[in-house]
Design an enzyme around this catalytic site. Structure first.
Site, PDB file in Angstrom:
ATOM      1  N   LYS A 182       0.814  -1.322   0.036  1.00 34.65           N
ATOM      2  CA  LYS A 182       0.104   0.229   0.405  1.00 34.65           C
ATOM      3  C   LYS A 182       0.459   1.239  -0.148  1.00 34.65           C
ATOM      4  O   LYS A 182       1.038   1.890   0.777  1.00 34.65           O
ATOM      5  CB  LYS A 182      -0.946   0.152   0.742  1.00 34.65           C
ATOM      6  CG  LYS A 182      -2.250   0.294   1.319  1.00 34.65           C
ATOM      7  CD  LYS A 182      -1.924   2.212   0.858  1.00 34.65           C
ATOM      8  CE  LYS A 182      -1.909   3.316   1.980  1.00 34.65           C
ATOM      9  NZ  LYS A 182      -1.924   4.424   1.159  1.00 34.65           N
ATOM     10  N   GLU A 257       9.416   2.206  10.164  1.00 33.34           N
ATOM     11  CA  GLU A 257      10.351   2.916  10.653  1.00 33.34           C
ATOM     12  C   GLU A 257       9.911   4.246   9.680  1.00 33.34           C
ATOM     13  O   GLU A 257       9.300   5.153   9.799  1.00 33.34           O
ATOM     14  CB  GLU A 257      11.139   2.843   8.904  1.00 33.34           C
ATOM     15  CG  GLU A 257      11.387   1.886   8.900  1.00 33.34           C
ATOM     16  CD  GLU A 257      13.064   1.377   9.242  1.00 33.34           C
ATOM     17  OE1 GLU A 257      13.676   2.728   8.944  1.00 33.34           O
ATOM     18  OE2 GLU A 257      13.664   0.353   9.703  1.00 33.34           O
ATOM     19  N   CYS A 291      14.038  11.143   5.629  1.00 36.06           N
ATOM     20  CA  CYS A 291      13.563  11.022   6.686  1.00 36.06           C
ATOM     21  C   CYS A 291      14.675  10.982   7.895  1.00 36.06           C
ATOM     22  O   CYS A 291      14.909  11.777   8.315  1.00 36.06           O
ATOM     23  CB  CYS A 291      13.820   9.498   7.027  1.00 36.06           C
ATOM     24  SG  CYS A 291      14.028   8.459   6.421  1.00 36.06           S
ATOM     25  N   GLU A 392       9.542  16.775  13.679  1.00 33.74           N
ATOM     26  CA  GLU A 392      10.413  17.130  12.131  1.00 33.74           C
ATOM     27  C   GLU A 392       9.836  17.303  11.634  1.00 33.74           C
ATOM     28  O   GLU A 392       8.396  17.922  11.353  1.00 33.74           O
ATOM     29  CB  GLU A 392       9.720  14.890  12.152  1.00 33.74           C
ATOM     30  CG  GLU A 392      10.553  15.016  11.303  1.00 33.74           C
ATOM     31  CD  GLU A 392      10.107  14.054  10.304  1.00 33.74           C
ATOM     32  OE1 GLU A 392       9.133  13.030  10.609  1.00 33.74           O
ATOM     33  OE2 GLU A 392      10.867  12.815   9.760  1.00 33.74           O
TER      34      GLU A 392
HETATM   35  P1  NAD Z   1       2.299   8.953   6.392  1.00 36.15           P
HETATM   36  O1  NAD Z   1       2.632   8.289   8.097  1.00 36.15           O
HETATM   37  O2  NAD Z   1       1.274  10.367   6.851  1.00 36.15           O
HETATM   38  O3  NAD Z   1       1.687   8.019   5.890  1.00 36.15           O
HETATM   39  C1  NAD Z   1       2.428   7.257   5.677  1.00 36.15           C
HETATM   40  C2  NAD Z   1       1.683   5.866   4.400  1.00 36.15           C
HETATM   41  O4  NAD Z   1       1.077   5.515   5.997  1.00 36.15           O
HETATM   42  C3  NAD Z   1       1.113   6.225   3.521  1.00 36.15           C
HETATM   43  O5  NAD Z   1       0.467   5.015   2.847  1.00 36.15           O
HETATM   44  C4  NAD Z   1      -0.468   6.682   4.415  1.00 36.15           C
HETATM   45  O6  NAD Z   1      -1.446   6.216   3.013  1.00 36.15           O
HETATM   46  C5  NAD Z   1      -0.173   5.222   5.170  1.00 36.15           C
HETATM   47  N1  NAD Z   1      -1.388   5.829   6.591  1.00 36.15           N
HETATM   48  C6  NAD Z   1      -1.504   6.443   6.665  1.00 36.15           C
HETATM   49  N2  NAD Z   1      -2.338   6.290   8.381  1.00 36.15           N
HETATM   50  C7  NAD Z   1      -2.924   5.113   8.167  1.00 36.15           C
HETATM   51  C8  NAD Z   1      -3.410   3.994   8.971  1.00 36.15           C
HETATM   52  N3  NAD Z   1      -4.279   4.707   9.778  1.00 36.15           N
HETATM   53  N4  NAD Z   1      -3.552   2.936   8.937  1.00 36.15           N
HETATM   54  C9  NAD Z   1      -2.568   2.491   7.923  1.00 36.15           C
HETATM   55  N5  NAD Z   1      -1.369   3.176   6.668  1.00 36.15           N
HETATM   56  C10 NAD Z   1      -2.018   4.278   6.685  1.00 36.15           C
HETATM   57  O7  NAD Z   1       3.579   9.158   6.500  1.00 36.15           O
HETATM   58  P2  NAD Z   1       4.640  10.093   5.112  1.00 36.15           P
HETATM   59  O8  NAD Z   1       3.546  11.907   5.031  1.00 36.15           O
HETATM   60  O9  NAD Z   1       3.586   9.423   3.753  1.00 36.15           O
HETATM   61  O10 NAD Z   1       5.997  10.487   5.241  1.00 36.15           O
HETATM   62  C11 NAD Z   1       6.714  10.984   6.320  1.00 36.15           C
HETATM   63  C12 NAD Z   1       6.786  10.453   6.601  1.00 36.15           C
HETATM   64  O11 NAD Z   1       7.554   9.287   7.188  1.00 36.15           O
HETATM   65  C13 NAD Z   1       8.331  11.162   8.003  1.00 36.15           C
HETATM   66  O12 NAD Z   1       7.538  11.677   9.323  1.00 36.15           O
HETATM   67  C14 NAD Z   1       9.519  10.940   6.996  1.00 36.15           C
HETATM   68  O13 NAD Z   1      10.426  10.771   8.650  1.00 36.15           O
HETATM   69  C15 NAD Z   1       9.336   9.198   7.494  1.00 36.15           C
HETATM   70  N6  NAD Z   1       9.814   8.514   6.441  1.00 36.15           N
HETATM   71  C16 NAD Z   1      10.518   7.392   7.042  1.00 36.15           C
HETATM   72  C17 NAD Z   1      11.926   6.179   6.968  1.00 36.15           C
HETATM   73  C18 NAD Z   1      12.426   5.772   7.557  1.00 36.15           C
HETATM   74  O14 NAD Z   1      13.122   4.917   7.213  1.00 36.15           O
HETATM   75  N7  NAD Z   1      13.067   5.574   8.445  1.00 36.15           N
HETATM   76  C19 NAD Z   1      12.076   6.803   5.415  1.00 36.15           C
HETATM   77  C20 NAD Z   1      11.062   7.066   4.752  1.00 36.15           C
HETATM   78  C21 NAD Z   1      10.479   7.912   5.241  1.00 36.15           C
END
Ligand code: NAD
Length: 498
Positions: A182, A257, A291, A392
């Protein structure tokens, strides 16, 4: 993002080996963040589609040809996918740039990195994983074998769509799992392309399923489903916390992550020219939407003024533009909503008393006015408890703090709830090693910032996550150990009813 109901769908969900439209008929327009043009219209899946995908993954794990595939066959599947990624490199890179706004050079690097991850896990699929245990009794044969966990829900963010998906899909396939992928609803296009390539590479129906849609409607049902054995999630902290809570109901394996607030520590004896150059890429690469971005510059007091002056001068010269254009150094932010969030953080920084010394506004160039651009921004005179230093922002915002001695540098570097990555710059090798060991972050760079290797574990300390991706541990997430104990000379125990 514009969401439409009742339009012709484009069959971008992949369930049980078939490309399908969303059951509701809903679609979503995917916008180019450079100019808000529609790149493509995709299906907007929901709970019904998510649960259909889980059922397909469950069926393919419990029956069908996949469970009897040998590690060699799985390895070849991954090798073929890697080959096709390289074959279609230019097309995929262009699509990633249109979807995310990042430069074409960055997107090309992403495709190469993703290829390397598939190749690495192609090798690992065949690596010996079991072990014989000496029970101390010649009549007992004991061994530990590693088996796939089962059906995996793989949920990914928008900043590195293809890369983050590969860190999950490649080891999950190598270990013999089935999965529902997803991607972020904002940037799903290259994930669709990757699934097409895995299909072309010959994955049996139901092994890799793809559901597009919003987190709450298409993602949450995957986390709730009792038929899913593992959730591997990359995204924001609050979403990760919610996923962990929900997963507790069905006692799923969870790998998270999450975010980072990553210190970049520069001692006065560093190679200053190189440290300035890397400090810029550490924070402003991909408009800070990384990230592991080095958003906290922590610089030794005696070096501070000269370092920041040069850094600000170079920040002002960063060329924003269309990621497809050769001279562009940084693209836009991913969406209007995300730029609003970044702008709110800049206002907050000013309110908190940080000194704005670069950026802090949208660019003036008229040709950038249709995109979600924001000038690279530097705040000096920051203190460790400011929210702009602790939270962040996920945008092109650098905060600068000072230190006077090694202990002070380490204390600042660890003063965060996150623990994803950090760096130390110094010519003193012993000090570099001491600081690297004391920093409570999952990755520490010495005299560098940003690289990772498919062979080396990636992941967070503290609230940056649970579990590891890449390396051996990145594969171990997708395996579970089974102990097989064989008694070759059984005799009655006569414990009861003697
Ligand atoms: P997000 O948490 O908004 O969304 C991530 C994913 O989760 C998306 O596919 C979203 O549709 C899904 N999602 C949202 N709500 C959900 C729920 N209730 N149940 C299941 N899935 C759900 O994050 P984002 O804004 O897409 O990404 C940015 C974040 O990702 C930043 O905080 C960044 O630091 C983090 N990130 C971390 C790493 C790492 O390696 N640690 C790498 C890349 C990004």
């Amino acid at each position: 993002m514009r969401l439409n109901r009742g339009r012709t769908a484009t069959s971008s969900l992949f369930i049980g080996g078939k490309w399908k439209s969303a059951s509701s008929g809903a679609t979503r327009e995917i916008l180019n963040p450079y100019d808000q043009s529609v790149v493509r219209t995709v299906d907007e899946g929901d709970r019904t589609d998510a649960l259909a995908a889980v059922a397909a993954a469950r069926a393919a794990f419990d029956g069908g040809p996949w469970p009897s595939w040998t590690p060699r066959q799985r390895s070849e599947l991954l090798h073929r996918t890697a080959e096709y990624l390289q074959r279609d490199r230019a097309e995929i890179a262009r699509l990633e740039t249109l979807d995310t706004g990042k430069t074409l050079v960055e997107s090309g690097i992403d495709v190469d990195d993703v290829t390397a991850v598939f190749r690495y896990y192609a090798g690992q699929a065949e690596a010996d994983s079991g072990r014989v245990v000496d029970a101390g009794d010649p009549t007992i044969r004991s061994r530990v074998v590693h088996e796939p966990v089962g059906v995996c829900a793989l949920i990914t963010p928008w900043n590195y769509p293809l890369l983050q998906a590969s860190w999950k899909v490649a080891p999950a396939l190598a270990a013999g799992n089935t999965m529902v992928l997803k991607p972020s609803e904002i940037t799903p296009l290259t994930t669709v392309r990757m699934v097409e390539l895995i299909e072309e590479a010959g994955a049996p129906a139901g092994v890799v399923n793809l559901v597009l849609g919003a987190g709450a409607t298409a993602g949450a049902p995957l986390v709730e489903s009792p038929d899913v054995d593992l959730v591997s999630f990359t995204g924001g902290l609050s979403t990760g916390q919610m996923i962990m809570r929900t997963a507790a109901d069905t006692v799923k394996n969870v790998a998270l992550e999450l975010g980072g607030k990553n210190p970049n520590i520069v001692f006065a004896d560093a190679d200053v020219e190189t440290a300035i150059d890397h400090a810029l890429t550490a924070v402003f690469f991909h408009a800070g939407q990384v990230c592991s971005a080095g958003t906290r510059l922590i610089v030794e007091d005696s070096l501070h003024d000269a370092f920041v002056a040069e850094l600000v001068a170079r920040t002002e010269r960063i060329r924003l533009g269309n990621g497809l254009h050769e001279h562009t150094e940084s693209g836009p932010l991913v969406s209007a909503e995300h730029r609003d969030k970044v702008e709110a953080y800049v206002r907050l920084g000013i309110e908190e008393g940080a000194k704005l010394v670069a950026g802090g506004k949208r660019p003036d160039e008229p040709e950038l006015s249709h995109g979600f651009f924001y000038r690279p921004t530097v705040f000096d005179d920051c203190t460790q408890d400011m929210r702009i230093v602790q939270e962040e922002t996920f945008g092109p915002i650098l905060t600068v703090e000072r230190f006077t001695d090694e202990d002070g540098a380490v204390t600042l570097g660890n003063h965060t709830d996150y623990g994803l990555a950090g760096a130390v710059w110094t010519r003193d090798a012993a000090r570099a090693e001491r600081v690297a060991r004391r920093l409570r972050h999952g990755t520490v760079w010495i005299n560098d910032f940003g690289p990772y290797l498919p062979q080396a574990e990636w992941g967070g300390f503290k609230r940056s996550g649970i579990g590891r991706e890449l390396g051996h541990e990145g594969l171990a997430e997708y395996r579970q150990a089974k102990h097989i104990y064989e008694n070759t000379a059984p005799v009655p125990q006569r414990w009861f009813a003697r």
